[in-house]
Design an enzyme around this catalytic site. Structure first.
Site, PDB file in Angstrom:
ATOM      1  N   ASP A   1      27.069  32.585  30.594  1.00 62.06           N
ATOM      2  CA  ASP A   1      25.696  33.082  30.671  1.00 62.06           C
ATOM      3  C   ASP A   1      25.589  34.483  30.095  1.00 62.06           C
ATOM      4  OD1 ASP A   1      24.137  31.006  32.010  1.00 62.06           O
ATOM      5  OD2 ASP A   1      25.505  31.351  33.696  1.00 62.06           O
TER       6      ASP A   1
ATOM      7  N   GLY B   1      23.256  31.523  42.197  1.00 55.88           N
ATOM      8  CA  GLY B   1      23.059  31.500  43.642  1.00 55.88           C
ATOM      9  C   GLY B   1      21.634  31.216  44.085  1.00 55.88           C
TER      10      GLY B   1
ATOM     11  N   ASP C   1      20.587  23.272  34.581  1.00 58.29           N
ATOM     12  CA  ASP C   1      21.185  24.572  34.905  1.00 58.29           C
ATOM     13  C   ASP C   1      20.359  25.258  35.987  1.00 58.29           C
ATOM     14  OD1 ASP C   1      22.507  26.981  34.940  1.00 58.29           O
ATOM     15  OD2 ASP C   1      21.896  27.599  32.926  1.00 58.29           O
TER      16      ASP C   1
ATOM     17  N   GLY D   1      27.175  27.134  39.098  1.00 59.02           N
ATOM     18  CA  GLY D   1      27.765  28.453  39.340  1.00 59.02           C
ATOM     19  C   GLY D   1      28.210  28.557  40.785  1.00 59.02           C
TER      20      GLY D   1
HETATM   21  C1  DX5 Z   1      20.990  31.593  35.492  1.00 56.72           C
HETATM   22  C2  DX5 Z   1      22.097  31.008  34.683  1.00 56.72           C
HETATM   23  C3  DX5 Z   1      22.794  29.921  35.381  1.00 56.72           C
HETATM   24  C4  DX5 Z   1      23.444  30.330  36.667  1.00 56.72           C
HETATM   25  C5  DX5 Z   1      23.885  29.113  37.375  1.00 56.72           C
HETATM   26  O1  DX5 Z   1      20.417  32.623  34.780  1.00 56.72           O
HETATM   27  O2  DX5 Z   1      21.629  30.491  33.468  1.00 56.72           O
HETATM   28  O3  DX5 Z   1      23.744  29.308  34.528  1.00 56.72           O
HETATM   29  O4  DX5 Z   1      24.531  31.172  36.486  1.00 56.72           O
HETATM   30  O5  DX5 Z   1      24.304  29.500  38.626  1.00 56.72           O
HETATM   31  P1  DX5 Z   1      23.926  28.649  39.893  1.00 56.72           P
HETATM   32  O6  DX5 Z   1      24.520  27.292  39.689  1.00 56.72           O
HETATM   33  O7  DX5 Z   1      24.562  29.419  41.017  1.00 56.72           O
HETATM   34  O8  DX5 Z   1      22.428  28.577  39.986  1.00 56.72           O
HETATM   35 ZN    ZN Z   2      23.112  29.267  32.321  1.00 53.75          ZN
END
Ligand code: DX5
Ligand code: ZN
Length: 235
Positions: A36, A149, A179, A201
């Protein structure tokens, strides 16, 4: 049928130990690593740049899925390709047909894949609907970009299902990536609507056993796929 792919997002791990995050992804049998990149303008966080991607490339052969949450992807695409990204995913909100076509030419000239990301409130633009066959993936974000998160926004599910249907109708094999807030408990929601690349994530890295959780995500996805196969796509 698009293959299930699990893509841990290393942003959710200790940022002082990105090597460890990639090693966990490898040990869990992940298909790709989700990187990211946020510039503090497109979204309210600043993460890392091509130098970090290059450093991680030296320690892993996994597919690098670089998610550019930046205002000017055209200015940096070449640098992220040179650094070792395999898939460059850019946001539709900062593109138009012309910019997309230029980026597509650049990415394909390097033999890499271009992905197109949509924020939760962004519909698929008409110019993108005319260019589906050029996409390696469409990424449907289920949180607003910026931080890991957050909780998955289930109001995005009809859009996800609509995009999966559209790709099927057109015979386009592009991956459908989801995502934001993916965890074992909600994998069925996205897989039953055609999602096949699952970015996770916190769903992986905040778990007690991240390696086992990557495998669990895959098992859940495979089961959800089997169940959906019997009942058709959810809406
Ligand atoms: C958010 C990112 C995601 C994020 C995913 O800006 O694009 O890829 O890191 O993390 P989780 O799965 O914790 O939402
Ligand atoms: Zn992402």
């Amino acid at each position: 049928m698009r293959p299930i792919r699990i893509a841990p997002s290393i942003l959710a791990w200790d940022l002082g130990d990105l090597r460890g995050a990639v090693e966990i992804a490898e040990q869990g049998g992940a298909d790709q690593v989700h990187l990211d990149v946020i510039d503090g303008h497109f979204a309210p966080n600043i993460t890392f740049g091509p130098g970090t991607v290059k450093a991680l490339r030296r320690i892993s052969d996994l597919t690098f899925d670089t998610h550019l949450m930046i205002d000017d992807p055209s200015a940096y695409a070449q640098k992220f390709l040179d650094a070792g990204s395999d898939i460059l995913t850019v946001h539709s909100e900062v593109l138009d047909a012309k910019r997309f076509d230029e980026l597509h030419s650049l990415v394909r000239s390097k033999g890499k894949a271009l992905g197109l990301a949509l924020k939760p409130a962004t519909p698929l633009p008409a110019w993108a609907a005319e260019r589906l066959d050029r996409l390696g993936c469409i990424m449907v974000m289920t949180v607003n970009p910026g931080f890991s998160g957050q909780t998955m926004d289930l109001s995005v599910m009809p859009k996800l299902a609509g995009i999966s249907r559209l790709l099927d109708e057109k015979g386009v094999s592009a991956d459908v990536e989801v995502d934001g807030g993916v965890e074992p408990e909600n994998v069925h929601e996205v897989v039953s609507r055609g999602g096949n690349v699952l970015v996770a994530g916190a769903g992986v890295y905040a778990a007690k056993d991240p390696v086992a959780t990557i495998r669990r995500l895959r098992d859940k996805a495979v089961h959800a796929r089997e169940a959906a196969g019997q009942g058709g796509l959810a809406s």
